[in-house]
Scaffold this active site. Structure first.
Site, PDB file in Angstrom:
ATOM      1  CB  THR A 115      37.397  34.938  35.912  1.00 49.28           C
ATOM      2  OG1 THR A 115      38.493  34.911  36.831  1.00 49.28           O
ATOM      3  CG2 THR A 115      36.295  35.766  36.540  1.00 49.28           C
ATOM      4  CE1 TYR A 139      37.628  40.412  35.309  1.00 47.71           C
ATOM      5  CE2 TYR A 139      38.530  38.869  36.902  1.00 47.71           C
ATOM      6  CZ  TYR A 139      38.218  39.200  35.593  1.00 47.71           C
ATOM      7  OH  TYR A 139      38.499  38.298  34.596  1.00 47.71           O
TER       8      TYR A 139
HETATM    9  N1  UFG Z   1      52.961  38.161  41.045  1.00 47.61           N
HETATM   10  C1  UFG Z   1      54.178  38.514  41.592  1.00 47.61           C
HETATM   11  N2  UFG Z   1      54.828  39.577  41.045  1.00 47.61           N
HETATM   12  C2  UFG Z   1      54.344  40.301  40.011  1.00 47.61           C
HETATM   13  C3  UFG Z   1      53.088  39.922  39.447  1.00 47.61           C
HETATM   14  C4  UFG Z   1      52.425  38.846  40.010  1.00 47.61           C
HETATM   15  O1  UFG Z   1      54.680  37.893  42.541  1.00 47.61           O
HETATM   16  O2  UFG Z   1      54.987  41.263  39.595  1.00 47.61           O
HETATM   17  C5  UFG Z   1      52.252  36.991  41.596  1.00 47.61           C
HETATM   18  C6  UFG Z   1      50.863  37.315  42.102  1.00 47.61           C
HETATM   19  O3  UFG Z   1      50.925  37.730  43.438  1.00 47.61           O
HETATM   20  C7  UFG Z   1      50.167  35.973  41.904  1.00 47.61           C
HETATM   21  C8  UFG Z   1      50.873  35.350  40.700  1.00 47.61           C
HETATM   22  O4  UFG Z   1      52.084  36.061  40.571  1.00 47.61           O
HETATM   23  O5  UFG Z   1      50.389  35.166  43.009  1.00 47.61           O
HETATM   24  C9  UFG Z   1      50.070  35.476  39.416  1.00 47.61           C
HETATM   25  O6  UFG Z   1      49.677  36.851  39.292  1.00 47.61           O
HETATM   26  P1  UFG Z   1      48.964  37.437  37.995  1.00 47.61           P
HETATM   27  O7  UFG Z   1      48.725  38.888  38.261  1.00 47.61           O
HETATM   28  O8  UFG Z   1      49.742  37.060  36.787  1.00 47.61           O
HETATM   29  O9  UFG Z   1      47.602  36.645  37.924  1.00 47.61           O
HETATM   30  P2  UFG Z   1      46.459  36.528  39.037  1.00 47.61           P
HETATM   31  O10 UFG Z   1      46.520  35.121  39.538  1.00 47.61           O
HETATM   32  O11 UFG Z   1      46.495  37.587  40.043  1.00 47.61           O
HETATM   33  O12 UFG Z   1      45.223  36.877  38.136  1.00 47.61           O
HETATM   34  C10 UFG Z   1      44.547  35.965  37.396  1.00 47.61           C
HETATM   35  C11 UFG Z   1      43.866  36.651  36.215  1.00 47.61           C
HETATM   36  C12 UFG Z   1      42.790  37.591  36.674  1.00 47.61           C
HETATM   37  C13 UFG Z   1      41.849  36.843  37.589  1.00 47.61           C
HETATM   38  C14 UFG Z   1      42.630  36.268  38.733  1.00 47.61           C
HETATM   39  C15 UFG Z   1      41.760  35.495  39.674  1.00 47.61           C
HETATM   40  O13 UFG Z   1      44.817  37.358  35.463  1.00 47.61           O
HETATM   41  O14 UFG Z   1      42.067  38.073  35.576  1.00 47.61           O
HETATM   42  O15 UFG Z   1      43.608  35.366  38.229  1.00 47.61           O
HETATM   43  O16 UFG Z   1      42.264  35.590  40.965  1.00 47.61           O
HETATM   44  F1  UFG Z   1      40.909  37.652  38.085  1.00 47.61           F
END
Ligand code: UFG
Length: 321
Positions: A115, A139
């Site tokens: 990741t 993680y």
């Molecule tokens: N977000 C919102 N509202 C929500 C959900 C997410 O604004 O209800 C934002 C988050 O803050 C982030 C973006 O949307 O900026 C994407 O969020 P996700 O949760 O969809 O994905 P992440 O980027 O947090 O997570 C991904 C992978 C993880 C990995 C991570 C690395 O899903 O497994 O990237 O930082 F670890």
């Protein structure tokens, strides 16, 4: 035969479908803790738990396994901070069990789901594979530890692996047979689509004061099918004697949370209520990867290179749920 560990999950099930389409014989090994039995429509299904090494031994005894792809991991960053043991036992110890049985059986080709969270807060964008790896949560640390173990095994045991560092996996099977169904759901696109079908009242934007063009976080969204194709290329690379390597898998384009919501609104033609709330702890402002290396070495080219086509496949699947 190819063993797909965690093949009943979101990415593993796409992998299983693609491998079967391309003529590979597969065995899916999954404990169904998060995976879905009904997602395993191809190949052989063996229910088992990586925490129980005898379950793994049984499967290796039963089938002539040539290579292993490992998707079975917990992926909730926030939960990994609250309950690191859960993450280290599953993502680290259980991976060691799998590697132990692979070595016992002289199976020495491995494709590992890593990741972009292994990089931590990016020092420069786009992130390349030689960017320092300083993960900021258990993680990411667990995934990095596995990468380091793989490197040691590779040096000592004539074991070869490809570690694939995903950016934001998204989208669904274009035939809408399988897709994203996490319980609980925390990912942006499925949550927006839940709001579009009225399953949720609104979508919350976590932070609007980031140092980004519109104040919301920017991510690199990559379609699951493109991820699966990259795994097949990685497998072929190993089959052809390629040395152990690691590759970023992303589109190389960043999209803000607001852009994702606007695109989803356009594709679904639904009014999606947006609520702006505080930042979610641990979110880096921008995560965009360079996948130049995968393009050059694996000859991989993402097909879904625009956000609209990714969200379209996700929507076609999601509205059937
Ligand atoms: N977000 C919102 N509202 C929500 C959900 C997410 O604004 O209800 C934002 C988050 O803050 C982030 C973006 O949307 O900026 C994407 O969020 P996700 O949760 O969809 O994905 P992440 O980027 O947090 O997570 C991904 C992978 C993880 C990995 C991570 C690395 O899903 O497994 O990237 O930082 F670890």
């Amino acid at each position: 035969m190819i063993l797909i560990v965690g093949g009943a999950g979101y990415i593993g099930s796409q992998m299983n479908k693609r491998l079967n389409i391309q003529g590979y014989e597969t065995i899916v090994f999954d404990n169904l803790s998060y995976g879905h039995r009904e997602f395993v429509k191809w190949g052989i299904f063996e229910r088992g738990d990586l925490g129980n090494i005898e379950d793994i031994r049984r499967v290796f005894k039963k089938y002539p396994i040539e290579a292993v792809m490992h998707f079975a991991a917990f992926t909730y960053v926030g939960e990994s901070v609250e309950n690191p043991q859960k993450y280290y036992l599953n993502n680290l110890r259980n991976t060691l069990n799998l590697l132990e049985v692979m070595l016992e059986n002289d199976v020495k080709q491995f494709v590992f789901s890593s990741t972009c969270a292994t990089y931590g807060n990016p020092q420069e964008i786009p992130i390349t594979e030689d960017h320092p790896q300083n993960p900021i949560n258990p993680y990411g640390r667990g995934k990095l530890m596995v990468e380091q173990i793989l490197s040691d095994y590779s040096a000592a045991y004539n074991f070869r692996y490809v570690s694939l560092r995903y950016f934001n996996a998204s989208g669904a099977d274009p035939d809408s047979e399988i897709g994203e169904l996490h319980q609980p759901e925390t990912h942006l696109i499925p949550l927006i689509l839940d709001a579009a079908i009225g399953k949720r009242e609104n979508i919350q934007i976590f932070g609007t004061d980031y140092d980004t063009p519109d104040g919301t976080c920017v991510r690199d969204y990559i379609h699951v099918l493109d991820l699966a194709e990259a795994h097949i290329k990685a497998l072929k690379y190993l089959e052809n004697g390629g040395k152990s390597e690691m590759f970023n898998l992303g589109n190389g384009n960043g999209f803000s949370v607001r852009e994702v919501i606007e695109t989803a609104q356009r594709i679904t033609s639904k009014e999606i209520k947006v609520v702006e709330v505080d930042r979610r702890p641990g979110d880096p402002p921008v995560l965009v990867g360079s996948s130049k290396k995968a393009r050059e070495v694996l000859d991989w080219e993402p097909e879904y290179n625009d956000l609209s086509s990714i969200i379209e496949t996700a929507w076609n699947w999601h509205k059937k749920l």
